[in-house]
Design a protein around this motif. Structure first.
Motif, PDB file in Angstrom:
ATOM      1  N   PRO A  14      65.609  37.151  44.815  1.00 51.44           N
ATOM      2  CA  PRO A  14      64.255  36.917  46.261  1.00 51.44           C
ATOM      3  C   PRO A  14      64.086  35.459  45.753  1.00 51.44           C
ATOM      4  O   PRO A  14      63.147  35.718  44.379  1.00 51.44           O
ATOM      5  N   ILE A  15      63.210  35.048  46.995  1.00 48.60           N
ATOM      6  CA  ILE A  15      62.889  33.909  47.267  1.00 48.60           C
ATOM      7  C   ILE A  15      61.596  33.483  48.331  1.00 48.60           C
ATOM      8  O   ILE A  15      61.779  34.821  49.536  1.00 48.60           O
ATOM      9  N   TYR A  16      60.806  33.340  48.724  1.00 51.27           N
ATOM     10  CA  TYR A  16      59.899  33.124  50.203  1.00 51.27           C
ATOM     11  C   TYR A  16      60.797  33.326  50.815  1.00 51.27           C
ATOM     12  O   TYR A  16      61.714  32.393  51.182  1.00 51.27           O
ATOM     13  N   GLY A  17      60.779  34.082  52.253  1.00 50.75           N
ATOM     14  CA  GLY A  17      61.657  33.776  53.846  1.00 50.75           C
ATOM     15  C   GLY A  17      61.631  32.425  53.823  1.00 50.75           C
ATOM     16  O   GLY A  17      63.025  31.599  54.114  1.00 50.75           O
ATOM     17  N   GLY A  18      61.345  31.168  53.998  1.00 49.12           N
ATOM     18  CA  GLY A  18      61.054  30.662  54.377  1.00 49.12           C
ATOM     19  C   GLY A  18      61.311  29.565  53.520  1.00 49.12           C
ATOM     20  O   GLY A  18      62.619  28.412  54.476  1.00 49.12           O
ATOM     21  N   THR A  19      61.332  29.841  53.121  1.00 48.13           N
ATOM     22  CA  THR A  19      62.242  29.431  51.563  1.00 48.13           C
ATOM     23  C   THR A  19      64.038  29.174  52.018  1.00 48.13           C
ATOM     24  O   THR A  19      64.656  28.437  51.765  1.00 48.13           O
ATOM     25  N   GLU A  20      63.821  30.680  52.111  1.00 43.67           N
ATOM     26  CA  GLU A  20      65.070  30.972  51.915  1.00 43.67           C
ATOM     27  C   GLU A  20      66.396  30.634  52.884  1.00 43.67           C
ATOM     28  O   GLU A  20      67.116  30.085  52.809  1.00 43.67           O
ATOM     29  N   ALA A  70      59.288  36.596  41.319  1.00 45.86           N
ATOM     30  CA  ALA A  70      59.675  36.636  42.855  1.00 45.86           C
ATOM     31  C   ALA A  70      59.122  37.707  43.848  1.00 45.86           C
ATOM     32  O   ALA A  70      58.651  38.656  44.035  1.00 45.86           O
ATOM     33  N   ASN A  71      59.228  37.265  45.455  1.00 45.27           N
ATOM     34  CA  ASN A  71      59.261  37.509  46.385  1.00 45.27           C
ATOM     35  C   ASN A  71      59.814  38.285  46.789  1.00 45.27           C
ATOM     36  O   ASN A  71      60.561  38.097  47.609  1.00 45.27           O
ATOM     37  N   PRO A  72      59.377  39.761  47.378  1.00 45.30           N
ATOM     38  CA  PRO A  72      58.005  40.585  46.384  1.00 45.30           C
ATOM     39  C   PRO A  72      58.844  42.047  44.857  1.00 45.30           C
ATOM     40  O   PRO A  72      57.761  42.545  45.257  1.00 45.30           O
ATOM     41  N   THR A  73      59.854  41.440  45.313  1.00 48.12           N
ATOM     42  CA  THR A  73      59.998  42.464  43.602  1.00 48.12           C
ATOM     43  C   THR A  73      59.712  42.448  42.215  1.00 48.12           C
ATOM     44  O   THR A  73      59.630  42.902  41.465  1.00 48.12           O
ATOM     45  N   ASN A  74      59.262  40.590  42.167  1.00 49.63           N
ATOM     46  CA  ASN A  74      58.454  40.793  40.898  1.00 49.63           C
ATOM     47  C   ASN A  74      59.434  40.777  40.275  1.00 49.63           C
ATOM     48  O   ASN A  74      59.223  40.604  38.433  1.00 49.63           O
ATOM     49  N   GLY A  75      60.799  40.141  40.213  1.00 46.23           N
ATOM     50  CA  GLY A  75      62.005  40.037  39.321  1.00 46.23           C
ATOM     51  C   GLY A  75      61.239  38.481  38.163  1.00 46.23           C
ATOM     52  O   GLY A  75      61.375  37.365  39.293  1.00 46.23           O
ATOM     53  N   LEU A  76      61.739  38.583  37.469  1.00 43.95           N
ATOM     54  CA  LEU A  76      61.644  36.807  36.503  1.00 43.95           C
ATOM     55  C   LEU A  76      62.450  36.213  36.744  1.00 43.95           C
ATOM     56  O   LEU A  76      64.164  36.607  36.780  1.00 43.95           O
ATOM     57  N   VAL A 102      71.810  41.111  52.553  1.00 43.78           N
ATOM     58  CA  VAL A 102      70.880  39.988  51.075  1.00 43.78           C
ATOM     59  C   VAL A 102      69.953  40.579  50.389  1.00 43.78           C
ATOM     60  O   VAL A 102      69.688  41.410  48.961  1.00 43.78           O
ATOM     61  N   LYS A 103      69.597  41.323  51.216  1.00 42.81           N
ATOM     62  CA  LYS A 103      67.817  42.207  50.771  1.00 42.81           C
ATOM     63  C   LYS A 103      68.473  43.466  50.395  1.00 42.81           C
ATOM     64  O   LYS A 103      67.660  43.935  49.192  1.00 42.81           O
ATOM     65  N   LEU A 104      68.871  44.273  50.572  1.00 43.64           N
ATOM     66  CA  LEU A 104      69.693  45.540  50.074  1.00 43.64           C
ATOM     67  C   LEU A 104      70.706  44.930  48.267  1.00 43.64           C
ATOM     68  O   LEU A 104      69.416  45.555  47.878  1.00 43.64           O
ATOM     69  N   ARG A 105      70.839  44.024  48.538  1.00 47.37           N
ATOM     70  CA  ARG A 105      71.164  43.629  47.565  1.00 47.37           C
ATOM     71  C   ARG A 105      69.853  43.398  46.496  1.00 47.37           C
ATOM     72  O   ARG A 105      70.298  43.870  44.874  1.00 47.37           O
ATOM     73  N   LEU A 106      69.332  42.533  46.794  1.00 46.89           N
ATOM     74  CA  LEU A 106      68.290  42.635  46.038  1.00 46.89           C
ATOM     75  C   LEU A 106      66.705  43.340  45.610  1.00 46.89           C
ATOM     76  O   LEU A 106      66.119  42.995  44.803  1.00 46.89           O
ATOM     77  N   GLY A 107      67.106  44.498  46.090  1.00 45.45           N
ATOM     78  CA  GLY A 107      65.588  45.229  46.244  1.00 45.45           C
ATOM     79  C   GLY A 107      64.955  45.374  47.189  1.00 45.45           C
ATOM     80  O   GLY A 107      63.510  45.461  46.711  1.00 45.45           O
ATOM     81  N   ILE A 108      65.240  44.633  48.335  1.00 41.38           N
ATOM     82  CA  ILE A 108      63.860  44.463  49.327  1.00 41.38           C
ATOM     83  C   ILE A 108      64.670  45.418  50.055  1.00 41.38           C
ATOM     84  O   ILE A 108      65.191  45.028  50.593  1.00 41.38           O
ATOM     85  N   LEU A 109      64.021  46.828  50.101  1.00 39.74           N
ATOM     86  CA  LEU A 109      64.604  47.678  50.943  1.00 39.74           C
ATOM     87  C   LEU A 109      63.806  48.375  52.599  1.00 39.74           C
ATOM     88  O   LEU A 109      62.538  47.547  52.275  1.00 39.74           O
TER      89      LEU A 109
END
Length: 429
Positions: free
Chosen positions: A132-138, A186-192, A395-402
């Motif tokens: 994930p990335i910041y919502g505006g960039t997405e 990554a925002n907000p999961t801290n994925g690298l 997409v959010k659920l797949r990326l761990g934004i629950l």
């Protein structure tokens, strides 16, 4: 101003290299050019008076790239859409943190991102971006760029395996890969994202397609103190200066930093689009740069204690804090190589649903329920319904934004007070 200003660009005392936090106190500014004022005045002017007609011609030729600068020549002041003394000093100081040639400031983080992308993307091109990335960039990449014939392919950031190479293979089938864009953590999961891997991939693509993709990285979460992407093959480092750099939740601004030749097209687009930062905002950010390392250090120390509290709390299911990476894992190797702190913004999942998450947020007494991050005050928000609301739910659920995910930005308040606030707020579940 420009000729004498060089005397105030000291980077060494003898053989001793000065640290950026020291140089923030005076680099690029000559008090004697401003009546001896210790701090730069705010140059609230739209235009600047030329000494003579030839000077005006010379300034414009240089500003618009009609000729190369002579040795030691710097751009003269013309018009605040092009340059301004406050912004020049600020941009010099931002570049110091990254050991870069050039910094540019913008009216917002999204202005920096959009202007930089437009400088290097053309119809038919492909951008490969992390998620994930910041919502505006997405939203910009997923919904607006396709209207201009620009395609995109996503690869996932993570704490384990990355998907960069398969994404690049898919992208090559669609057109010229012009930009590799990453946000790490990554925002907000801290994925690298492995920045060196992105830089190396761009070099390989240069041989295959005859054009080297520009690697851009949003460094807002850890930069510029804890992470310096230019050291790992990145071309352009992007910031929402609104966050840690400005650090007081009172301005909106952005920045792009990189090598002079790479920044040239971005500066040109900024001039024409008019997406520059204003002088007063630039002056406020200069003030904030003087305490940047102090603020980020204090917040990081407090965040570690709060993350440990949340990890041990019975109503918390998961804490996405970089200090908890398993030693020996791929994510830990990436983090150890390219970052020097876990920072102070992270997300955590409570045991519950959206309603439970809302109860926690509504019960806060010290921590503010607000979006943004990196300010002196602690903030919490609900990414699924707020900052990332425009990202498709699947997409959010797949990326761990629950729906049970909360994001916290730890400020500089007393740590025990913040833990007391979280304790009583979690009791609301």
């Amino acid at each position: 101003m420009s000729d004498q200003k060089r005397n105030y660009r000291k980077t060494k005392i003898g053989n001793h290299k000065l640290s950026p936090e020291t140089q923030m106190m005076g680099y690029g500014y000559d008090p004697m050019l401003s009546e001896g004022a210790l701090k730069p005045p705010i140059f609230m002017t739209s235009t600047f008076v030329f000494e003579n007609a030839q000077a005006g011609k010379d300034f414009f030729e240089l500003a618009y790239g009609k000729r190369e600068a002579a040795k030691g020549e710097e751009p003269g002041l013309i018009y605040s859409r092009i340059n301004n003394p406050d912004l020049e000093v600020l941009e010099d100081r931002l570049a110091l943190w990254e050991d870069a040639d050039k910094g540019l400031t913008f009216s917002s983080g999204m202005a920096a991102i959009a202007t930089s992308l437009m400088a290097y993307l053309r119809p038919g091109d492909v951008i490969v971006y992390s998620a994930p990335i910041y919502g505006g960039t997405e939203y910009l990449i997923r919904n607006i760029l396709p209207e201009y014939g620009i395609k995109s392919v996503e690869f996932e950031s993570g704490w384990d395996e990355l998907t960069l190479e398969p994404a690049l293979e898919e992208a090559k089938k669609l057109g010229r890969v012009a930009v590799i864009y990453a946000e790490t953590p990554a925002n907000p999961t801290n994925g690298l994202i492995d920045l060196q891997r992105c830089g190396d991939a761009a070099k390989v693509l240069e041989k295959e397609q005859g054009y080297k993709p520009i690697v851009m990285v949003d460094n807002t979460f850890l930069g510029p103190v804890w992470q310096k992407p230019l050291q790992f093959g990145v071309d352009v480092v992007l910031y929402s200066l609104t966050k840690y750099v400005a650090g007081h939740s009172d301005v909106v601004a952005g920045a792009a930093v990189g090598a002079a030749d790479v920044m040239g097209p971005i500066q040109g687009f900024r001039t024409i689009l008019g997406t520059m930062c204003d002088p007063h905002t630039g002056w406020l950010i200069m003030r904030s740069l003087e305490t940047l390392k102090l603020r980020m250090s204090a917040s990081a120390i407090s965040a570690e204690k709060i993350a440990k509290f949340l990890r041990d709390h019975p109503k918390v299911e998961k804490v996405n804090y970089l200090g908890f990476l398993e030693e020996g894992s791929q994510a830990h190797r990436i983090f150890s190589r390219q970052s020097t702190s876990a920072g102070s913004t992270f997300s955590f999942d409570i045991k519950g649903d959206e309603a439970a998450a809302f109860r926690v947020l509504d019960a806060l007494q010290i921590i503010k329920l607000a979006v943004s991050l990196g300010g002196t005050e602690s903030l919490m928000e609900h990414p699924f319904a707020m900052t990332h609301s425009d990202v498709p739910d699947d997409v959010k659920l797949r990326l761990g934004i629950l729906e049970q995910t909360l994001r916290i930005s730890v400020g500089v308040e007393n740590t025990d007070d913040l833990i007391a606030d979280l304790t009583q707020a979690l009791d609301a579940i």
